[in-house]
Design an enzyme around this catalytic site. Structure first.
Site, PDB file in Angstrom:
ATOM      1  N   ASP A  99       0.815  -1.163   0.095  1.00 27.56           N
ATOM      2  CA  ASP A  99      -0.045  -0.047  -0.213  1.00 27.56           C
ATOM      3  C   ASP A  99       0.808   1.273   0.108  1.00 27.56           C
ATOM      4  OD1 ASP A  99      -2.141   1.750   0.530  1.00 27.56           O
ATOM      5  OD2 ASP A  99      -3.342   0.121   1.312  1.00 27.56           O
ATOM      6  N   HIS A 101      -0.513   4.514  -0.247  1.00 25.44           N
ATOM      7  CA  HIS A 101      -1.325   5.594   0.003  1.00 25.44           C
ATOM      8  C   HIS A 101      -0.904   6.284   1.556  1.00 25.44           C
ATOM      9  CE1 HIS A 101      -4.096   3.336  -2.589  1.00 25.44           C
ATOM     10  NE2 HIS A 101      -4.319   4.665  -2.870  1.00 25.44           N
ATOM     11  N   SER A 152      -4.591  -4.795  -0.093  1.00 18.43           N
ATOM     12  CA  SER A 152      -3.314  -4.668   0.864  1.00 18.43           C
ATOM     13  C   SER A 152      -3.588  -4.889   2.281  1.00 18.43           C
ATOM     14  CB  SER A 152      -2.808  -3.347   0.724  1.00 18.43           C
ATOM     15  OG  SER A 152      -3.747  -2.409   1.549  1.00 18.43           O
TER      16      SER A 152
HETATM   17 CO1  B1M Z   1      -5.643   5.225  -4.816  1.00 20.92          CO
HETATM   18  N1  B1M Z   1      -7.070   3.922  -4.569  1.00 20.92           N
HETATM   19  N2  B1M Z   1      -4.757   3.655  -5.768  1.00 20.92           N
HETATM   20  N3  B1M Z   1      -3.992   6.296  -5.065  1.00 20.92           N
HETATM   21  N4  B1M Z   1      -6.675   6.415  -4.197  1.00 20.92           N
HETATM   22  C1  B1M Z   1      -8.096   4.736  -3.490  1.00 20.92           C
HETATM   23  C2  B1M Z   1      -7.989   4.192  -2.285  1.00 20.92           C
HETATM   24  C3  B1M Z   1      -9.616   3.925  -4.173  1.00 20.92           C
HETATM   25  C4  B1M Z   1     -10.703   3.870  -3.047  1.00 20.92           C
HETATM   26  C5  B1M Z   1      -9.891   4.867  -5.505  1.00 20.92           C
HETATM   27  C6  B1M Z   1     -11.175   4.448  -5.987  1.00 20.92           C
HETATM   28  O1  B1M Z   1     -11.395   3.466  -6.922  1.00 20.92           O
HETATM   29  N5  B1M Z   1     -12.298   5.211  -5.761  1.00 20.92           N
HETATM   30  C7  B1M Z   1      -9.028   2.416  -4.949  1.00 20.92           C
HETATM   31  C8  B1M Z   1      -9.037   1.455  -4.015  1.00 20.92           C
HETATM   32  C9  B1M Z   1      -9.951   0.617  -4.353  1.00 20.92           C
HETATM   33  C10 B1M Z   1     -10.068  -0.488  -3.315  1.00 20.92           C
HETATM   34  O2  B1M Z   1      -9.390  -1.231  -3.037  1.00 20.92           O
HETATM   35  N6  B1M Z   1     -11.404  -0.693  -2.728  1.00 20.92           N
HETATM   36  C11 B1M Z   1      -7.401   2.971  -5.239  1.00 20.92           C
HETATM   37  C12 B1M Z   1      -6.958   2.364  -6.236  1.00 20.92           C
HETATM   38  C13 B1M Z   1      -7.436   1.220  -6.772  1.00 20.92           C
HETATM   39  C14 B1M Z   1      -5.515   2.848  -6.391  1.00 20.92           C
HETATM   40  C15 B1M Z   1      -4.449   2.038  -7.427  1.00 20.92           C
HETATM   41  C16 B1M Z   1      -4.746   0.553  -7.561  1.00 20.92           C
HETATM   42  C17 B1M Z   1      -4.984   2.593  -8.950  1.00 20.92           C
HETATM   43  C18 B1M Z   1      -3.957   2.153 -10.152  1.00 20.92           C
HETATM   44  O3  B1M Z   1      -2.915   2.217  -9.883  1.00 20.92           O
HETATM   45  N7  B1M Z   1      -4.599   1.482 -10.998  1.00 20.92           N
HETATM   46  C19 B1M Z   1      -2.965   2.404  -6.820  1.00 20.92           C
HETATM   47  C20 B1M Z   1      -2.431   1.554  -5.792  1.00 20.92           C
HETATM   48  C21 B1M Z   1      -1.175   1.886  -5.262  1.00 20.92           C
HETATM   49  C22 B1M Z   1      -0.888   1.135  -4.121  1.00 20.92           C
HETATM   50  O4  B1M Z   1      -1.075   1.570  -3.206  1.00 20.92           O
HETATM   51  N8  B1M Z   1       0.018   0.030  -4.184  1.00 20.92           N
HETATM   52  C23 B1M Z   1      -3.494   3.757  -6.195  1.00 20.92           C
HETATM   53  C24 B1M Z   1      -2.720   4.971  -6.473  1.00 20.92           C
HETATM   54  C25 B1M Z   1      -3.045   6.022  -5.804  1.00 20.92           C
HETATM   55  C26 B1M Z   1      -2.121   7.292  -5.842  1.00 20.92           C
HETATM   56  C27 B1M Z   1      -0.544   6.885  -5.647  1.00 20.92           C
HETATM   57  C28 B1M Z   1      -2.508   7.874  -7.180  1.00 20.92           C
HETATM   58  C29 B1M Z   1      -2.510   8.228  -4.645  1.00 20.92           C
HETATM   59  C30 B1M Z   1      -1.924   8.222  -3.396  1.00 20.92           C
HETATM   60  C31 B1M Z   1      -0.795   9.075  -3.018  1.00 20.92           C
HETATM   61  C32 B1M Z   1      -0.569   9.293  -1.630  1.00 20.92           C
HETATM   62  O5  B1M Z   1      -1.229   8.848  -0.915  1.00 20.92           O
HETATM   63  N9  B1M Z   1       0.701   9.915  -1.528  1.00 20.92           N
HETATM   64  C33 B1M Z   1      -4.140   7.545  -4.590  1.00 20.92           C
HETATM   65  C34 B1M Z   1      -5.123   8.315  -3.985  1.00 20.92           C
HETATM   66  C35 B1M Z   1      -4.802  10.046  -3.554  1.00 20.92           C
HETATM   67  C36 B1M Z   1      -6.378   7.788  -3.767  1.00 20.92           C
HETATM   68  C37 B1M Z   1      -7.963   8.449  -3.334  1.00 20.92           C
HETATM   69  C38 B1M Z   1      -8.182   9.214  -4.556  1.00 20.92           C
HETATM   70  C39 B1M Z   1      -7.597   9.283  -1.967  1.00 20.92           C
HETATM   71  C40 B1M Z   1      -6.995   8.733  -0.924  1.00 20.92           C
HETATM   72  C41 B1M Z   1      -6.723   9.659   0.240  1.00 20.92           C
HETATM   73  O6  B1M Z   1      -5.806  10.249   0.339  1.00 20.92           O
HETATM   74  N10 B1M Z   1      -7.781  10.025   1.078  1.00 20.92           N
HETATM   75  C42 B1M Z   1      -8.436   7.015  -2.985  1.00 20.92           C
HETATM   76  C43 B1M Z   1     -10.025   7.308  -2.966  1.00 20.92           C
HETATM   77  C44 B1M Z   1     -10.782   7.878  -1.858  1.00 20.92           C
HETATM   78  O7  B1M Z   1     -10.346   7.579  -0.638  1.00 20.92           O
HETATM   79  N11 B1M Z   1     -11.880   8.574  -1.954  1.00 20.92           N
HETATM   80  C45 B1M Z   1      -7.960   6.005  -3.650  1.00 20.92           C
HETATM   81  C46 B1M Z   1      -7.913  11.278   1.900  1.00 20.92           C
HETATM   82  C47 B1M Z   1      -7.300  10.455   3.178  1.00 20.92           C
HETATM   83  C48 B1M Z   1      -7.179  11.495   4.412  1.00 20.92           C
HETATM   84  O8  B1M Z   1      -8.298   9.503   3.491  1.00 20.92           O
HETATM   85  O9  B1M Z   1      -6.460   7.633   3.537  1.00 20.92           O
HETATM   86  O10 B1M Z   1      -8.940   7.050   3.742  1.00 20.92           O
HETATM   87  P1  B1M Z   1      -7.834   8.099   4.070  1.00 20.92           P
HETATM   88  O11 B1M Z   1      -7.576   8.303   5.725  1.00 20.92           O
HETATM   89  C49 B1M Z   1      -8.749   8.567   6.518  1.00 20.92           C
HETATM   90  C50 B1M Z   1      -9.183   7.081   7.020  1.00 20.92           C
HETATM   91  O12 B1M Z   1      -9.293   6.149   6.191  1.00 20.92           O
HETATM   92  C51 B1M Z   1      -8.518   7.200   8.401  1.00 20.92           C
HETATM   93  O13 B1M Z   1      -8.297   8.450   8.927  1.00 20.92           O
HETATM   94  C52 B1M Z   1      -8.202   9.439   7.596  1.00 20.92           C
HETATM   95  C53 B1M Z   1      -9.164  10.518   7.748  1.00 20.92           C
HETATM   96  O14 B1M Z   1      -9.043  11.238   8.931  1.00 20.92           O
HETATM   97  N12 B1M Z   1      -7.205   6.486   8.333  1.00 20.92           N
HETATM   98  C54 B1M Z   1      -6.999   5.813   9.471  1.00 20.92           C
HETATM   99  C55 B1M Z   1      -6.348   5.879   7.450  1.00 20.92           C
HETATM  100  N13 B1M Z   1      -5.272   5.284   8.052  1.00 20.92           N
HETATM  101  C56 B1M Z   1      -5.989   4.979   9.295  1.00 20.92           C
HETATM  102  C57 B1M Z   1      -5.119   4.446  10.453  1.00 20.92           C
HETATM  103  C58 B1M Z   1      -5.886   4.464  11.459  1.00 20.92           C
HETATM  104  C59 B1M Z   1      -7.308   4.937  11.939  1.00 20.92           C
HETATM  105  C60 B1M Z   1      -7.531   5.650  10.771  1.00 20.92           C
HETATM  106  O15 B1M Z   1      -5.283   3.729  12.739  1.00 20.92           O
HETATM  107  C61 B1M Z   1      -3.988   3.235  12.653  1.00 20.92           C
END
Ligand code: B1M
Length: 215
Positions: A99, A101, A152
């Site tokens: 992962d 992200h 992941s």
């Molecule tokens: Co990706 N991505 N991405 N991506 N990306 C998602 C996660 C996805 C939901 C988009 C979608 O399809 N709508 C999808 C996952 C689908 C799934 O598995 N269900 C996805 C995919 C498919 C992929 C790739 C496979 C795409 C590809 O290459 N074809 C690839 C995988 C790469 C890899 O990881 N091996 C990929 C790549 C990327 C980028 C590199 C381009 C980029 C990441 C950049 C970076 O992080 N530096 C990216 C991004 C930005 C996203 C989205 C658009 C935004 C994620 C984000 O940062 N959100 C995302 C869609 C979405 O989430 N709406 C998506 C904002 C962030 C603040 O939220 O991380 O959820 P989040 O954190 C939250 C909570 O979850 C929680 O607290 C935060 C809020 O306060 N939280 C915790 C997180 N960790 C916690 C730990 C805790 C407690 C709470 O305790 C320990």
């Protein structure tokens, strides 16, 4: 368009310069940092997620938006952090193997540090063994893992397995989070807590560092 809409708009358009400018204006206008984060930056990131899911955005657009998000958070950081708090406990944090992200993980780190916790950030794509070794070597109380991919999140189970194999499961509290993760999954893999967001993660970690929770 108010200034929070302006932040969201420029974030999903990926214009980092405009995001930082708008965040500074919002601060100057007296918006609380938490509101700027939630209703400006995170709302913009939600739009990015939707556009990506619907096929209107591809990975490069998402990367550019993620950079703009990080630039905005950098400006908010000093306002979200409470300064000069003594260390309340030690956490090893990372995004699990497979992962990349890190935006949510970085928010968790920021919130934990703001609450006086010391955080060792292992970054992204962290192997299970590394979580365990660092937790042991650094004498952490908590292992905290983030996963954004359904593909992941299974790596969290591997960390649990490695903890058992090393005979140290009871030494640490294990916290998990990230969009596909749930309380049910937490129970399934035998972790100690699932929290839905960064602020809740910091609160729970603080609780876990209280003497009554320690082994
Ligand atoms: Co990706 N991505 N991405 N991506 N990306 C998602 C996660 C996805 C939901 C988009 C979608 O399809 N709508 C999808 C996952 C689908 C799934 O598995 N269900 C996805 C995919 C498919 C992929 C790739 C496979 C795409 C590809 O290459 N074809 C690839 C995988 C790469 C890899 O990881 N091996 C990929 C790549 C990327 C980028 C590199 C381009 C980029 C990441 C950049 C970076 O992080 N530096 C990216 C991004 C930005 C996203 C989205 C658009 C935004 C994620 C984000 O940062 N959100 C995302 C869609 C979405 O989430 N709406 C998506 C904002 C962030 C603040 O939220 O991380 O959820 P989040 O954190 C939250 C909570 O979850 C929680 O607290 C935060 C809020 O306060 N939280 C915790 C997180 N960790 C916690 C730990 C805790 C407690 C709470 O305790 C320990």
């Amino acid at each position: 368009m108010n200034i929070l809409d302006d932040i969201s708009y420029n974030l999903y358009k990926g214009v980092a310069k405009n995001v930082t400018h708008a965040v500074q204006i919002a601060i100057d206008e007296g918006y609380p940092a938490e509101e700027i984060l939630q209703k400006g930056l995170l709302r913009g990131m939600d739009i990015v997620g939707r556009l990506f899911q619907e096929g209107d955005y591809y990975v490069p657009e998402v990367i550019v938006a993620a950079r703009a998000m990080n630039a905005g958070v950098e400006i908010l950081k000093p306002l979200l952090q409470k300064q000069g708090i003594a260390s309340m406990g030690k956490v090893v944090l990372g995004a699990v193997k497979g992962d990349l992200h890190d935006i949510g993980k970085n928010l968790v780190k920021l919130m934990m540090e703001s609450n006086g916790l010391e955080v060792i950030d292992l970054g992204t794509d962290v192997p299970a063994e590394q979580f365990v070794q660092v937790a042991i070597n650094e004498n952490c109380q908590i292992i905290a893992m983030s996963a954004l991919l359904t593909t992941s999140m299974g790596a969290m189970k591997e960390v649990m397995k490695q903890l058992h194999l090393a005979g140290v499961r009871e030494r640490f509290k294990v916290m998990i989070g990230g969009a596909p993760v749930s309380a049910r999954y937490c129970e399934q893999i035998g972790a100690d807590a699932y929290t839905p967001d960064a602020a809740a993660a910091a609160n729970r970690a603080l609780k876990f560092c209280k003497p009554e929770y320690m082994p």
